[in-house]
Motif scaffolding. Structure first.
Motif, PDB file in Angstrom:
ATOM      1  N   ALA A   3       0.851  -1.189   0.000  1.00  0.00           N
ATOM      2  CA  ALA A   3       0.000   0.000   0.000  1.00  0.00           C
ATOM      3  C   ALA A   3       0.888   1.239   0.000  1.00  0.00           C
ATOM      4  N   ILE A   4       0.484   2.236  -0.762  1.00  0.00           N
ATOM      5  CA  ILE A   4       1.208   3.502  -0.829  1.00  0.00           C
ATOM      6  C   ILE A   4       0.291   4.570  -0.251  1.00  0.00           C
ATOM      7  N   LEU A   5       0.709   5.165   0.857  1.00  0.00           N
ATOM      8  CA  LEU A   5      -0.121   6.100   1.604  1.00  0.00           C
ATOM      9  C   LEU A   5       0.377   7.530   1.438  1.00  0.00           C
ATOM     10  N   ALA A   6      -0.549   8.470   1.432  1.00  0.00           N
ATOM     11  CA  ALA A   6      -0.192   9.889   1.400  1.00  0.00           C
ATOM     12  C   ALA A   6       0.276  10.331   2.774  1.00  0.00           C
ATOM     13  N   VAL A   7       1.349  11.109   2.817  1.00  0.00           N
ATOM     14  CA  VAL A   7       1.903  11.593   4.088  1.00  0.00           C
ATOM     15  C   VAL A   7       1.750  13.109   4.145  1.00  0.00           C
ATOM     16  N   PRO A   8       1.058  13.648   5.157  1.00  0.00           N
ATOM     17  CA  PRO A   8       0.929  15.101   5.282  1.00  0.00           C
ATOM     18  C   PRO A   8       2.290  15.735   5.555  1.00  0.00           C
ATOM     19  N   PRO A   9       2.569  16.906   4.977  1.00  0.00           N
ATOM     20  CA  PRO A   9       3.916  17.480   5.084  1.00  0.00           C
ATOM     21  C   PRO A   9       4.286  17.929   6.493  1.00  0.00           C
TER      22      PRO A   9
END
Length: 340
Positions: free
Chosen positions: A279-285
């Motif tokens: 799974a490829i998850l979005a990471v908040p900056p």
């Protein structure tokens, strides 16, 4: 070797189909999703050049991007516990050291003239329950923990089946201790191995763990932990150890086994062993970690069982250690050209 080759072939076909479905299909129910067309991964079928060098179960993989080397930790009877490849897939050498029993996590550190390799050992013999530093040629340099003795003491430092170590650019150490053993904790050590803080005990609440399995640190002072038994990822402030939040919504089907960030830190690469998926998850900056968002998936063949991963921070390539397929596979990123 025929069984592993068949699994690899299936992974090529299924990974490609999965990516297409991911980009143009609908989000799965019960998980927060956000589709993206910015980043995709495809299998590098040429890596390694000869898969016959894999002789055991591949539990961990670590990349040295500065010297373009890949280290594979594998388990099995009467086999080399570490294999060394180049980034282009050539086999370099194998370590036949007797000081590694059951390797789990592996990590490359580049802070001096020569790299060093850290390995967590979950064995129950005379060398187990330790974290060991080796030279790039496999010479043992030092040992953390009490060899052959599981425990929870901080002085002297003891481990019980330590799962993974991550060494920050500052030289500080982050360790998840408890791959099914007595401990369920996250420890931060200084460069000279003093305990700076630790978090965790067995439980389901904030900053509690049940089989903390993987750890990574980003550039904005966050420590990410794959809390495998609780099917979530937790985040902490790396300076104070303060709990920042957790991601639960992406793991209804299977737990996270790995946490690794891409070089731009926009994405997190997470292995899910029981459903054979990356799974490829979005990471908040910065700031609040918010909710979990899956932006992409790579579906592997049945029984591949991806365990831990690593990312080449120069090329962006993702390496996946697979217990079931008894191999490591390499996935490379590319941009999708879309007219939409």
């Amino acid at each position: 070797m025929k069984a592993r080759s068949a699994l690899c072939l299936c992974a090529v076909v299924i990974a490609g189909v999965s990516c297409s479905l991911l980009l143009f299909g609908s989000p799965s129910s019960g998980e927060a999703q956000q589709q993206t067309k910015e980043l995709m991964y495809k299998l590098d079928v040429s890596w390694p050049k000869y898969s016959e060098y894999f002789t055991g179960q591949a539990f961990g993989v670590a990349v040295d991007p500065h010297r373009s080397m890949v280290y594979v930790a594998q388990r099995g009877e009467n086999i080399s516990k570490v294999l060394v490849f180049t980034e282009d897939g050539s086999f370099m050498n194998a370590w036949d050291t007797p000081t590694i029993e059951m390797p789990h996590g592996i990590f490359v550190v580049n802070m001096g003239s020569e790299p060093s390799i850290w390995i967590t050992d979950v064995g129950n013999g005379a060398h187990g329950h330790t974290i060991k530093q080796y030279s790039s040629s496999g010479d043992l340099l030092q040992v953390l923990g009490t060899p052959g003795r599981a425990g929870s003491n901080l002085n002297p430092l003891q481990f019980d089946q330590p799962a993974e170590i991550f060494v920050d650019t500052t030289g500080e150490f982050y360790i998840v201790d408890g791959d099914g053993g007595l401990n369920n904790r996250l420890l931060k050590l200084s460069e000279d191995f003093k305990i700076l803080w630790f978090r965790g005990e067995k439980g389901t609440g904030p900053a509690h763990f049940y089989i903390p399995h993987s750890v990574a640190v980003d550039s904005v002072n966050r420590v990410w932990v794959a809390d495998r038994g609780n099917k979530r990822i937790q985040a902490f402030n790396k300076v104070s150890g303060e709990w920042l939040g957790s991601w639960n919504g992406c793991f209804s089907e299977d737990a996270p086994y790995s946490v690794r960030l891409t070089s731009d830190e926009k994405y997190m690469i997470v292995a899910q062993l029981n459903i054979n998926r990356i799974a490829i998850l979005a990471v908040p900056p910065v700031g609040d970690i918010g909710d979990c968002h899956v932006v992409n998936r790579i579906q592997l063949a049945d029984e591949v069982k991806p365990h831990l991963v690593d990312v080449n921070l120069k090329t962006g390539a993702v390496y996946v250690a697979e217990i079931g397929a008894q191999q490591v596979q390499k996935f490379v990123p590319y941009k999708l050209i879309s007219s939409s």
